[in-house]
Design a protein around this motif. Structure first.
Motif, mmCIF file in Angstrom:
data_model
loop_
_atom_site.group_PDB
_atom_site.id
_atom_site.type_symbol
_atom_site.label_atom_id
_atom_site.label_comp_id
_atom_site.label_asym_id
_atom_site.label_seq_id
_atom_site.Cartn_x
_atom_site.Cartn_y
_atom_site.Cartn_z
ATOM 1 N N LEU A 94 -28.763 30.499 3.753
ATOM 2 C CA LEU A 94 -28.441 29.225 3.129
ATOM 3 C C LEU A 94 -26.941 28.971 3.250
ATOM 4 C CD1 LEU A 94 -29.578 26.871 1.352
ATOM 5 C CD2 LEU A 94 -28.852 28.217 -0.625
ATOM 6 N N ILE A 95 -26.556 27.817 3.810
ATOM 7 C CA ILE A 95 -25.129 27.517 3.956
ATOM 8 C C ILE A 95 -24.682 26.373 3.055
ATOM 9 C CG2 ILE A 95 -25.016 28.425 6.308
ATOM 10 C CD1 ILE A 95 -25.020 25.516 7.286
ATOM 11 N N PHE A 96 -25.631 25.561 2.563
ATOM 12 C CA PHE A 96 -25.240 24.456 1.692
ATOM 13 C C PHE A 96 -26.455 23.974 0.923
ATOM 14 C CE2 PHE A 96 -24.627 19.731 1.216
ATOM 15 C CZ PHE A 96 -23.698 19.815 0.188
ATOM 16 N N GLU A 97 -26.243 23.694 -0.384
ATOM 17 C CA GLU A 97 -27.291 23.127 -1.218
ATOM 18 C C GLU A 97 -26.642 22.237 -2.257
ATOM 19 O OE1 GLU A 97 -31.159 24.388 -3.998
ATOM 20 O OE2 GLU A 97 -29.984 25.922 -2.957
ATOM 21 N N CYS A 98 -27.274 21.105 -2.549
ATOM 22 C CA CYS A 98 -26.674 20.183 -3.514
ATOM 23 C C CYS A 98 -27.761 19.321 -4.144
ATOM 24 C CB CYS A 98 -25.633 19.285 -2.844
ATOM 25 S SG CYS A 98 -26.292 18.261 -1.494
ATOM 26 N N ASP A 99 -27.417 18.739 -5.312
ATOM 27 C CA ASP A 99 -28.257 17.698 -5.880
ATOM 28 C C ASP A 99 -27.579 16.359 -5.599
ATOM 29 O OD1 ASP A 99 -26.142 17.472 -7.658
ATOM 30 O OD2 ASP A 99 -27.243 18.270 -9.374
ATOM 31 N N ASP A 100 -28.182 15.265 -6.075
ATOM 32 C CA ASP A 100 -27.696 13.941 -5.706
ATOM 33 C C ASP A 100 -26.212 13.745 -6.027
ATOM 34 O OD1 ASP A 100 -27.935 12.875 -8.680
ATOM 35 O OD2 ASP A 100 -29.901 13.667 -8.152
ATOM 36 N N ARG A 128 -32.487 16.264 -3.772
ATOM 37 C CA ARG A 128 -31.824 17.544 -3.505
ATOM 38 C C ARG A 128 -31.901 17.836 -2.011
ATOM 39 N NH1 ARG A 128 -30.598 21.051 -7.800
ATOM 40 N NH2 ARG A 128 -31.216 20.169 -9.818
ATOM 41 N N PHE A 129 -30.905 18.577 -1.542
ATOM 42 C CA PHE A 129 -30.786 18.850 -0.107
ATOM 43 C C PHE A 129 -30.322 20.287 0.085
ATOM 44 C CE2 PHE A 129 -28.157 19.268 3.673
ATOM 45 C CZ PHE A 129 -28.914 18.666 4.656
ATOM 46 N N LEU A 130 -30.809 20.903 1.146
ATOM 47 C CA LEU A 130 -30.253 22.197 1.550
ATOM 48 C C LEU A 130 -30.231 22.283 3.068
ATOM 49 C CD1 LEU A 130 -32.461 24.442 2.763
ATOM 50 C CD2 LEU A 130 -33.124 24.583 0.375
#
Length: 304
Positions: A94-100, A128-130
């Protein structure tokens, strides 16, 4: 069951690992699949900042898929967590994860590749995105959003091409969508949305792309020489009716031109019209509805 020799199994392991797919919830229904054997993808590696989204470019086999879960009550985090765990099991980092909010809200959503509506909806206040990679050349992004009483999931995955035949590059074999699929829908329903077309905001010009829908439409017309179609453009309700009718007709005309020039379709069998905002398929009071309403449809006309 036939047993594979141990050596053969070892030889197949790279392909078997590459073929691993994410398992969606049982209620998830696949809306779209687009597979490009030689393509590129800008994988987001951070949130929107300083006017842009940082990305890492990957090239190879690009698979874009979308899913919908009707009546979903799970939160976006509850939907994303099992998918993240699957990726970790498959060897992705996992290199990036975020919510809105941490992604950048509206700005991140519109700076990131999204499959066009109606196959994907993104609520800019609830997603959400990863992104994850498996070095050296595998990458995947997962976007989850809730819209009303439904949840939407988008995955974009890049895999390396296989090196075969003395070093010549050969794409990984995939099952292509049958050329007659769009034609069957057109024949059954009398109309079909061309879902992979994109236009500049407020402009009539069709952006470059592979446009698989136009290839399938051309195949249908060539195998049914008695049929004619109308390409009908639609807009959302922003602006005056006259302006939107003119814009929607310009877009339909641009699609007609591409169909005639790039796919060798007889121009006498294709009309282009514009309806503006008079035939919505979603609510113009929401961003998702407006996005759904901006479309071009193919409609069957009486046979020659």
């Amino acid at each position: 069951m036939t047993r594979l020799a141990f050596g053969t199994l070892l030889a197949l392991m790279p392909l078997l690992c590459q073929a691993q797919e994410l398992t969606m919830a049982p209620a998830a229904r696949e809306l779209s699949e687009r597979i490009s054997p030689l393509d590129s993808y800008e994988l987001p590696t951070g949130g929107f900042a300083d006017g842009t989204v940082p990305v890492r470019r990957f090239e190879g086999l690009v698979e874009r898929r979308t899913f919908r879960i009707n009546g979903a009550s799970a939160t976006t985090l509850q939907l994303l967590t099992p998918l993240r765990e699957q990726l970790e099991t498959m060897g992705y980092d996992l290199i990036f994860e975020c919510d809105d909010r941490s992604c950048g809200g509206f700005d991140f959503r519109f700076e990131t590749e999204i499959v066009p509506a109606p196959d994907m909806h993104v609520d800019v206040g609830n997603y959400r995105f990863l992104s994850a990679v498996r070095e050296p050349d595998n990458a995947i992004s997962v976007l989850v959003s809730r819209s009303g009483n439904a949840a939407y999931i988008q995955t974009i995955r890049v895999s390396p091409v296989q090196q075969q035949n003395g070093g010549k590059t050969k794409p990984t074999a995939v099952a292509a969508a049958p050329n007659e699929e769009l034609g069957l829908t057109l024949a059954r329903d009398g109309h079909v949305v061309l879902r992979d077309l994109e236009f500049d905001s407020g402009a009539g010009g069709l952006l470059p792309g592979q446009h698989a829908s136009l290839g399938q439409l051309a195949t249908y017309l060539k195998t049914h020489p008695e049929q004619r179609i109308a390409l009908v453009g639609h807009t959302d309700s922003t602006g005056s009716l006259a302006a939107n009718i003119a814009l929607s007709k310009r877009r339909a005309s641009a699609v007609r031109e591409r169909l005639v020039n790039n796919f060798d379709v007889d121009p006498s069998r294709v009309d282009a019209e514009g309806m503006g905002y008079l035939a919505p398929v979603g609510s113009n009071l929401t961003p998702q509805g407006r996005e759904s309403n901006r479309r071009v449809e193919a409609i069957l006309l009486p046979a020659l």
